[in-house]
Scaffold this active site. Structure first.
Site, PDB file in Angstrom:
ATOM      1  N   LYS A 275     -14.055 109.506  42.363  1.00 50.40           N
ATOM      2  CA  LYS A 275     -15.123 108.585  42.320  1.00 50.40           C
ATOM      3  C   LYS A 275     -14.495 107.241  41.618  1.00 50.40           C
ATOM      4  O   LYS A 275     -15.396 106.394  41.973  1.00 50.40           O
ATOM      5  CB  LYS A 275     -16.194 109.419  41.476  1.00 50.40           C
ATOM      6  CG  LYS A 275     -16.594 110.639  42.186  1.00 50.40           C
ATOM      7  CD  LYS A 275     -17.653 111.406  41.276  1.00 50.40           C
ATOM      8  CE  LYS A 275     -18.224 112.427  41.838  1.00 50.40           C
ATOM      9  NZ  LYS A 275     -19.183 113.281  40.854  1.00 50.40           N
TER      10      LYS A 275
ATOM     11  N   ALA B 296     -17.361 110.726  36.293  1.00 46.39           N
ATOM     12  CA  ALA B 296     -16.999 112.113  35.663  1.00 46.39           C
ATOM     13  C   ALA B 296     -17.701 112.896  36.805  1.00 46.39           C
ATOM     14  O   ALA B 296     -18.257 112.614  37.805  1.00 46.39           O
ATOM     15  CB  ALA B 296     -17.761 112.413  34.473  1.00 46.39           C
ATOM     16  N   ASP B 297     -17.117 114.411  36.639  1.00 52.07           N
ATOM     17  CA  ASP B 297     -17.514 115.340  37.602  1.00 52.07           C
ATOM     18  C   ASP B 297     -17.524 116.487  36.800  1.00 52.07           C
ATOM     19  O   ASP B 297     -16.908 116.967  36.009  1.00 52.07           O
ATOM     20  CB  ASP B 297     -16.665 115.483  38.934  1.00 52.07           C
ATOM     21  CG  ASP B 297     -17.295 116.494  39.880  1.00 52.07           C
ATOM     22  OD1 ASP B 297     -18.011 115.843  40.645  1.00 52.07           O
ATOM     23  OD2 ASP B 297     -17.106 117.625  39.924  1.00 52.07           O
ATOM     24  N   THR B 298     -18.544 117.383  37.043  1.00 51.80           N
ATOM     25  CA  THR B 298     -18.714 118.792  36.317  1.00 51.80           C
ATOM     26  C   THR B 298     -19.063 120.044  37.407  1.00 51.80           C
ATOM     27  O   THR B 298     -19.579 119.748  38.346  1.00 51.80           O
ATOM     28  CB  THR B 298     -20.077 118.801  35.358  1.00 51.80           C
ATOM     29  OG1 THR B 298     -19.927 117.629  34.660  1.00 51.80           O
ATOM     30  CG2 THR B 298     -20.281 119.930  34.648  1.00 51.80           C
TER      31      THR B 298
END
Length: 187
Positions: A52, A68-70
């Site tokens: 990203k 960010a990624d969760t």
């Protein structure tokens, strides 16, 4: 602290960064997320955050990019966002009465440097009745959230306790991000 670009449309990440009184612009990533099924959940979430950041950086190479990624991980399996009510129900049944990990990968990128890290929080769910699960699904809250719940909303009633950073579960470990941004700008 210098302004940066947030490569995310997440209202929760936006709110956390505003709470920290940071100056940023939002330019969402348009990358098609590519996941190697053989990778560990930590590698997957850090890779997604980096993808990203890289996507937005390719359009704004003179800026600092934060992405960010969760993901929710149970028994080493990643639970993404539910596709429909049945999928949400299966996820919540799987989480009921158990513990799982929430991983948030964060990537900072500029022309001079890059930094990527993963933060992990253990979440313990109460045992949920079918009526509790159905009621939560009917609220509509599970559908844009990894693992079919949001700890910052009604989903808080499903959580018995956590071990780690609450904000990692929300989607951005804000204290670590602020420190990383300071370090990023000072080096």
């Amino acid at each position: 602290m210098k302004p940066f670009i947030l490569a995310s449309q997440s209202p929760r990440r936006k709110q956390l960064l505003e709470q920290a009184e940071l100056t940023f612009t939002i330019i969402p990533s348009e990358v098609e997320e590519i996941v190697n099924e053989q990778d560990s959940p930590e590698k997957v979430v850090s890779s997604l955050a980096y993808q990203k950041a890289q996507d937005v950086f390719s359009r704004f190479p003179s800026e600092v990019i934060l992405a960010a990624d969760t993901v929710v991980v149970v028994d080493e399996k990643i639970l993404g966002k539910p596709q429909d009510k049945l999928d949400a129900k299966k996820m919540l049944q799987r989480l009921s009465g158990t513990e799982h990990d929430v991983l948030t990968g964060v990537s900072l990128l500029s022309a001079e440097k890059e930094m990527t890290f993963v933060d992990k929080t253990r979440v313990y769910f109460y045992s949920l009745t079918e009526a509790e699960i159905d009621s939560y699904i009917d609220s509509g809250e599970p559908f844009d959230k990894a693992g079919a719940y949001g700890i910052q909303g009604l989903g808080a009633t499903l959580v018995e306790k956590i071990h780690g950073d609450y904000y990692t579960v929300v989607g951005l470990p804000i204290a670590k991000v602020v420190r990383a941004l300071k370090q990023f700008h000072s080096e």
